[in-house]
Design a protein around this motif. Structure first.
Motif, PDB file in Angstrom:
ATOM      1  N   TYR A  14      -1.272  -1.070   6.904  1.00 43.55           N
ATOM      2  CA  TYR A  14      -0.229  -1.171   5.879  1.00 43.55           C
ATOM      3  C   TYR A  14       0.583  -2.456   6.031  1.00 43.55           C
ATOM      4  CZ  TYR A  14      -1.107   3.749   5.000  1.00 43.55           C
ATOM      5  OH  TYR A  14      -1.698   4.933   4.688  1.00 43.55           O
ATOM      6  N   ASN A  15       1.077  -2.945   4.911  1.00 45.07           N
ATOM      7  CA  ASN A  15       2.110  -3.979   4.897  1.00 45.07           C
ATOM      8  C   ASN A  15       3.436  -3.225   4.916  1.00 45.07           C
ATOM      9  OD1 ASN A  15       0.260  -6.080   4.598  1.00 45.07           O
ATOM     10  ND2 ASN A  15       0.183  -5.760   2.386  1.00 45.07           N
ATOM     11  N   ILE A  16       4.129  -3.315   6.031  1.00 45.56           N
ATOM     12  CA  ILE A  16       5.285  -2.452   6.264  1.00 45.56           C
ATOM     13  C   ILE A  16       6.577  -3.213   6.012  1.00 45.56           C
ATOM     14  CG2 ILE A  16       6.466  -1.029   7.966  1.00 45.56           C
ATOM     15  CD1 ILE A  16       3.730  -0.650   9.310  1.00 45.56           C
ATOM     16  N   GLU A  17       7.472  -2.599   5.242  1.00 48.21           N
ATOM     17  CA  GLU A  17       8.805  -3.120   4.973  1.00 48.21           C
ATOM     18  C   GLU A  17       9.805  -2.200   5.662  1.00 48.21           C
ATOM     19  OE1 GLU A  17       9.512  -5.877   3.228  1.00 48.21           O
ATOM     20  OE2 GLU A  17       7.405  -6.249   2.753  1.00 48.21           O
ATOM     21  N   VAL A  18      10.618  -2.753   6.563  1.00 46.87           N
ATOM     22  CA  VAL A  18      11.579  -1.958   7.318  1.00 46.87           C
ATOM     23  C   VAL A  18      12.993  -2.339   6.890  1.00 46.87           C
ATOM     24  CG1 VAL A  18      12.455  -1.412   9.614  1.00 46.87           C
ATOM     25  CG2 VAL A  18      10.016  -1.790   9.280  1.00 46.87           C
ATOM     26  N   ARG A  19      13.836  -1.317   6.722  1.00 43.93           N
ATOM     27  CA  ARG A  19      15.238  -1.553   6.384  1.00 43.93           C
ATOM     28  C   ARG A  19      16.094  -0.700   7.315  1.00 43.93           C
ATOM     29  NH1 ARG A  19      17.825   0.350   0.904  1.00 43.93           N
ATOM     30  NH2 ARG A  19      19.968   0.290   1.591  1.00 43.93           N
TER      31      ARG A  19
END
Length: 150
Positions: free
Chosen positions: A139-144
Motif C-alpha cells: 500500500y501507499n500509506i498516508e499517516v496523520r
C-alpha cells in the motif's frame, strides 16, 4: 372521407390479425427449445442463459474471490486493516482513530498523547509510516498524527 376508409380498414385488419394465435412468449423455455439444436443444445456443454452469465460473454470481469469477506482468493482488505491496527497498537505510543483502504492506498489517522509541535508531529508520522510500510508494503500509506489532549 373515402380516402380514410381503406387505410383504416387495413389497419383494423392488421391489428385484429396480430391479436390472434396463442401466446408462446410467456411459456417459452430455452431448455425445451429444439428449433436450433446445434446452437443452443447441451451437446457442446455450453451453459444455458441464467446458469452462468460470466461464461456467456468473454468481456465480463471475473469477480470470483474479490469479496472483502475472505471467500476465495481475492485480496481481503479487512485483514490488512486489522494488521495495521495491530502495528499501531504494538507501538504503545499511538491510539488508532481510523484506518481505511481504497485500492492501493491506505489512510491512517492516529492520536498521540500530549501537545505536539510541527517537528514532533512529522517525526511521529515518519516513525509510524516506516513501521506500517514494513508490515504492509503493498500500500501507499498516508499517516496523520493528531494530538490527544486528555
Amino acid at each position: 372521407m373515402r380516402k380514410f376508409i381503406v387505410p383504416s380498414l387495413l389497419l383494423t385488419m392488421l391489428f385484429a390479425g396480430g391479436c390472434q394465435g396463442k401466446n408462446d412468449a410467456a411459456n417459452y423455455d430455452l431448455r425445451k427449445d429444439r428449433s436450433a439444436p446445434n446452437e443452443m443444445s447441451n451437446k457442446y456443454k455450453k451453459p444455458l442463459v441464467g446458469q452462468d452469465v460470466q461464461n456467456q460473454n468473454p468481456n465480463f470481469l471475473n469477480l470470483e474471490g474479490t469479496s472483502t469477506r475472505g471467500t476465495g482468493g481475492g485480496q481481503d482488505t479487512g485483514i490488512d486493516v486489522r494488521k495495521a491496527k495491530k502495528v499501531i497498537r504494538d507501538t504503545h505510543e499511538f491510539r488508532t482513530d481510523s484506518v481505511w483502504i481504497n485500492g492501493d492506498r491506505m489512510w491512517v489517522n492516529v492520536y498521540k498523547n500530549g501537545m505536539l509541535n510541527d517537528q514532533q508531529r512529522e517525526d511521529a508520522e515518519a516513525r509510524l509510516h516506516k513501521k506500517l510500510v514494513q508490515a504492509l508494503p503493498r500500500y501507499n500509506i498516508e499517516v496523520r498524527v493528531q494530538e490527544d489532549r486528555r
